[in-house]
Design a protein around this motif. Structure first.
Motif, short mmCIF file in Angstrom:
data_model
loop_
_atom_site.label_atom_id
_atom_site.label_comp_id
_atom_site.label_asym_id
_atom_site.label_seq_id
_atom_site.Cartn_x
_atom_site.Cartn_y
_atom_site.Cartn_z
N HIS A 291 0.85 -1.20 0.00
CA HIS A 291 0.00 0.00 0.00
C HIS A 291 0.88 1.24 0.00
O HIS A 291 1.87 1.28 0.71
CB HIS A 291 -0.86 0.05 1.27
N ILE A 292 0.47 2.24 -0.77
CA ILE A 292 1.13 3.54 -0.67
C ILE A 292 0.06 4.57 -0.33
O ILE A 292 -0.94 4.69 -1.04
CB ILE A 292 1.86 3.93 -1.98
N ILE A 293 0.26 5.25 0.77
CA ILE A 293 -0.70 6.28 1.19
C ILE A 293 -0.08 7.65 0.91
O ILE A 293 0.97 7.99 1.47
CB ILE A 293 -1.05 6.14 2.69
N ILE A 294 -0.70 8.38 0.01
CA ILE A 294 -0.18 9.70 -0.38
C ILE A 294 -0.84 10.76 0.51
O ILE A 294 -2.06 10.88 0.55
CB ILE A 294 -0.47 9.96 -1.87
N VAL A 295 0.01 11.49 1.23
CA VAL A 295 -0.49 12.37 2.29
C VAL A 295 -0.33 13.85 1.94
O VAL A 295 0.74 14.28 1.51
CB VAL A 295 0.28 12.10 3.61
N ASP A 296 -1.39 14.60 2.11
CA ASP A 296 -1.32 16.05 1.96
C ASP A 296 -0.98 16.68 3.32
O ASP A 296 0.13 17.17 3.54
CB ASP A 296 -2.65 16.59 1.40
N ASN A 297 -1.91 16.64 4.23
CA ASN A 297 -1.70 17.16 5.59
C ASN A 297 -1.03 18.53 5.63
O ASN A 297 -0.02 18.73 6.31
CB ASN A 297 -0.89 16.16 6.43
N GLY A 298 -1.58 19.47 4.89
CA GLY A 298 -1.08 20.84 4.95
C GLY A 298 -0.10 21.20 3.86
O GLY A 298 0.24 22.36 3.68
N ARG A 299 0.39 20.19 3.12
CA ARG A 299 1.38 20.49 2.09
C ARG A 299 0.80 21.37 0.99
O ARG A 299 1.46 22.27 0.48
CB ARG A 299 1.93 19.19 1.50
N SER A 300 -0.45 21.09 0.62
CA SER A 300 -1.02 21.85 -0.51
C SER A 300 -1.25 23.32 -0.16
O SER A 300 -1.45 24.14 -1.04
CB SER A 300 -2.32 21.20 -0.99
N LEU A 301 -1.17 23.64 1.13
CA LEU A 301 -1.28 25.06 1.50
C LEU A 301 -0.15 25.87 0.88
O LEU A 301 -0.27 27.07 0.67
CB LEU A 301 -1.23 25.23 3.03
N GLN A 302 0.98 25.19 0.62
CA GLN A 302 2.12 25.91 0.05
C GLN A 302 2.01 26.07 -1.46
O GLN A 302 2.70 26.89 -2.06
CB GLN A 302 3.42 25.16 0.36
N LEU A 303 1.19 25.22 -2.07
CA LEU A 303 1.07 25.29 -3.53
C LEU A 303 0.44 26.61 -3.93
O LEU A 303 -0.56 27.04 -3.34
CB LEU A 303 0.17 24.16 -4.03
N GLY A 304 1.02 27.24 -4.93
CA GLY A 304 0.46 28.50 -5.42
C GLY A 304 0.76 29.68 -4.52
O GLY A 304 0.32 30.79 -4.79
N ASP A 305 1.51 29.46 -3.44
CA ASP A 305 1.92 30.56 -2.59
C ASP A 305 3.35 30.92 -2.99
O ASP A 305 4.28 30.16 -2.74
CB ASP A 305 1.87 30.12 -1.11
N PRO A 306 3.51 32.08 -3.64
CA PRO A 306 4.83 32.38 -4.21
C PRO A 306 5.95 32.40 -3.16
O PRO A 306 7.09 32.13 -3.47
CB PRO A 306 4.64 33.75 -4.85
N GLU A 307 5.59 32.71 -1.93
CA GLU A 307 6.64 32.81 -0.92
C GLU A 307 7.02 31.45 -0.32
O GLU A 307 8.14 31.29 0.16
CB GLU A 307 6.21 33.77 0.19
#
Ligand code: SF4
Lengths: 506, 242
Positions: A291-307
């Motif tokens: 099994h592979i569990i792909i985890v976001d857990n806050g990572r996508s908050l950084q996507l699209g944030d230029p800083e």
């Protein structure tokens, strides 16, 4: 034994604890310096280091810029290889999926290789709550698990323990007295964990890189426990941050060049394993189910944030920790999150959506830029620390976080006087702690004379304007304190000295 | 697997597929653009250009491999042929009093004929010869594991082993001592020369396990004091043949 890192709640308190521990400081310094020197040597020996870094950065930037494409490709290919792929948006979901698998497999024990993601999810606790034993098998992780603590360094989790303490812990486990001899202690762990590997129902790993084009997952390690965990038990579960992707095996050459050299100064870790699906029909080892569990857990908050998007480029090598004067001084537990050091100072609040309670961590850094210099994928951590502070100020996040932060800061830097960086920090601090058009400052080495309340000197410019200056200063390097600033500050001090009475603090 | 388990997995599968759609769409939304469905141009794929053509002549490959593998704590011997490898391994087995030897299956190691030259009480087992035997336990009790390397890379001092039915991953992992035979024509300069093959073979053709081994298992977790053989083999020989 002190249960470090679980009782104190602010950076200041935690830093204070760490600072009082002589051994920790020496151990952290000794190890990190060795690793750092090793890294510098390895980088130099390799040659063209800057070109490799730049390539590493470009590959990571490219992958994250097209993360939807590559992650989707990875998931499809992993499935085609026979892997059960799962997606978890939150820590909670990831834990639920893991527990469901454990329950359906009737698991009684799980052997784990080092994984920051599982730390992040507090998976061990969750597994134990349903009666499943979770055994850390990395030597250092095993030791701190026996001690009931959390890791203090990404690469060397038990950096804060000496061999006498370790001998005590292992003796309790062995039921006999083991001498504080490294080889004997490691030998005991080898025997003990062999049994665990052979009887475990599930092997659990993190993932250093996931190769989109073939659906493979890659692990780097020195001990061989990650290989054990992916070879011996019947079921394998891999927890993977959604950003761990690289497009191809060709790109892995760049990561394999950067990661070991940056982490430990090795040309290559002892093992690099690429796992592509569960065991094949005629294989006599390897997991039957994967099994592979792909985890976001806050990572996508950084996507699209230029800083902050570049945070997702991190390959978790720990080089920024070894380079950081503050980390070297206070050790990992003072940061209070799963990730410590400069990367932790930014990543922890970022993953938590910049929640106020973590804000003080951003202050536990000197902004000297050493972390950026060390980073193999050139993440501008020092700039991000500044962005973080600015956001806090802009959000008008109450004096609570700020004063907490500045106290923590003072504790750290007060003891780190000999670092030249403390000066730069004070210099920056003056500009950063701007609120209501004035400055409140009582920072480390300058504390004695800067304990005034509000300096209107800079109030004629907006924070934004000042921000630009600051950014320029960071970009052009902050080697010394600006003499004119120093002069101005000294002048202030004299003025203060003439004023009667103390001004207390907000 | 019982039917209930199969249907549970199927249910997880369909949930995962639905979730994948939402998850990936969410990423595209965060990136503030429509979802990318076609392979994007990747101008920075792989190592920098100057590196792609870099290659050492064979003598230097051998030298560098030896140097790197030794500095990681491994041993290297250069031997003229498989006969020499056989006597080398037999000699070490006698010297270290090895009792259990486990080797991979395959024509090259068959030709090595270790079985024929190691006297009782040494037992040579061949991985996965008889189905049903618990091969992982065989590997765990083995003193020597003998493998025929698929590749090696001089620049990092690494040996590569690929898994298949006759080539268990455990053979290079669980025994106390690892003996890896490296035919000189499989010794490359760079990792990239090896990794490129995995891109070319692509999904569906890769083995379950691809392992790069660059010395004995090690840890510096106790007071930064280097310990060898924590989990994997503590003694590793690379025997370069030819
Ligand atoms: S931020 Fe850079 S240096 Fe720090 S752990 Fe990540 S990749 Fe390594």
């Amino acid at each position: 034994m002190i249960d470090r890192g679980t009782t104190a709640s602010t950076v200041k308190e935690r830093a204070q604890l760490a600072l009082n521990d002589d051994f920790l400081r020496k151990a952290v310094k000794f190890t990190t310096e060795r690793l750092r020197n090793g890294k510098e040597a390895a980088a130099e020996q390799h040659g063209n280091w800057e070109e490799w870094r730049e390539r590493g950065k470009q590959i990571r930037l490219h992958t994250i810029a097209y993360l939807d494409y590559y992650l989707n490709l990875f998931a499809d290919n992993a499935r085609a290889n026979g892997v059960h792929v799962h997606f978890a948006e939150t820590a909670d979901e990831a834990v639920k999926i893991t527990l469901a698998i454990a329950e359906h497999r009737g698991a009684r024990s799980v052997v784990k290789s080092k994984s920051m993601v599982t730390e992040e999810l507090h998976l061990n606790r969750a597994l134990e709550s349903i009666g499943v034993e979770a055994v850390e098998t990395d030597l250092g992780e095993y030791i701190i698990q026996l001690a009931g603590e959390t890791p203090s360094h990404i690469i060397i989790p038990a950096i804060h323990k000496n061999r006498y303490q370790i001998a005590d812990l292992l003796s309790a486990e062995a039921g006999e007295i083991l001498p504080p001899d490294t080889a004997i202690l490691a030998g005991f762990v080898r025997r003990k964990l062999r049994e665990k590997f052979l009887e475990a129902d599930i092997g659990m790993t993190g993932c250093n890189f996931a190769i989109a084009e073939t659906g493979s997952m890659v692990l780097f390690e020195n001990e061989g426990n990650a290989r054990m965990v992916t070879t011996v038990p019947k079921t394998q579960i891999t927890l993977m941050g959604m950003e761990r992707i690289i497009p191809s095996w060709a790109d892995l050459e760049v990561m394999a060049t950067l990661l070991p050299r940056s982490a430990t100064g090795q040309k290559m870790t002892v093992y690099m394993s690429g796992i592509t699906g569960p065991k094949r029909k005629h294989d006599a080892d390897g997991p039957e189910e994967m099994h592979i569990i792909i985890v976001d857990n806050g990572r996508s908050l950084q996507l699209g944030d230029p800083e902050f998007q570049e945070l997702l480029n991190c390959i978790r090598c720990g080089a920024c920790l070894n380079a950081c004067p503050v980390y070297r001084h206070i050790g990992g537990h003072a940061y209070g999150g799963t990730y410590s050091g400069p990367i932790g100072a930014v990543l922890t609040p970022a993953l938590n959506g910049n929640v106020a309670e973590w804000d003080d961590i951003a202050n536990a850094s000197s902004l000297c830029g050493a972390c950026y210099e060390a980073c193999p994928v050139k993440i501008p951590l020092h700039e991000m620390l500044v962005y973080l502070r600015r956001r806090k100020v802009e959000a008008g996040r109450g004096s609570k976080a700020e004063s907490l932060g500045m106290k923590g800061f003072a504790a750290v830097m007060g003891g780190a006087r000999r670092y030249r960086t403390a000066l730069k920090l004070a210099q920056l601090g003056q500009k950063l702690v701007v609120r209501d058009g004035g400055i409140r400052m009582k920072v480390g080495p300058l504390k004695g004379w800067s304990s005034y309340r509000v300096t209107p000197a800079l109030a004629d410019r907006s924070f934004r304007q000042r921000w630009d200056t600051l950014e320029q200063e960071i970009r052009s390097g902050l080697s010394e304190i600006d003499p004119t600033v120093q002069k101005r500050m000294e002048q202030k001090r004299q003025e203060r000295g003439q004023e009667q009475g103390g001004h207390g603090h907000a | 697997m019982p039917d209930t388990e199969r249907s549970w997995l199927a249910e997880m599968e369909s949930r995962s597929l639905a979730k994948q759609e939402a998850f990936i769409n969410g990423i595209a939304a965060k990136l503030q653009r429509p979802r990318v469905l076609d392979k994007p141009a990747h101008p920075f794929r792989g190592a920098p250009d100057f590196w792609q053509t870099f290659e050492w002549p064979v003598t230097e490959r051998i030298e560098r491999f030896t140097e790197n593998f030794r500095s990681a704590g491994g041993h290297v011997s250069r031997l003229p042929d498989l006969d020499a490898a056989r006597s080398f391994i037999a000699g070490k087995a006698a010297e270290m009093e090895a009792r259990h030897i486990l080797r991979q299956d395959g024509p090259e190691l068959e030709a090595l004929n270790l079985e024929g030259c190691l006297p009782e009480p040494v037992r040579v087992a061949v991985w996965n010869r008889e189905p049903g035997d618990n091969w992982k336990e065989r590997a765990a009790e083995a003193d020597f594991g003998v493998v025929y390397a698929d590749y090696a890379a001089a620049y990092t001092g690494s040996i590569t082993v690929l898994s298949d039915a006759g080539k268990g991953r455990s053979v290079s992992l669980l025994p106390t001592v690892l003996m890896a035979i490296v035919p000189v024509e499989r010794l490359k300069t760079r990792l990239g020369e090896i990794l490129g093959d995995f891109d070319r073979s692509g999904t569906g053709a890769l083995p379950a396990g691809i392992h790069f081994i660059s010395g004995p298992s090690r840890s510096a977790d106790i007071e930064n004091d280097l310990t060898i053989g924590v989990h994997g083999p503590g003694i590793v020989y690379a025997l370069i043949i030819g």
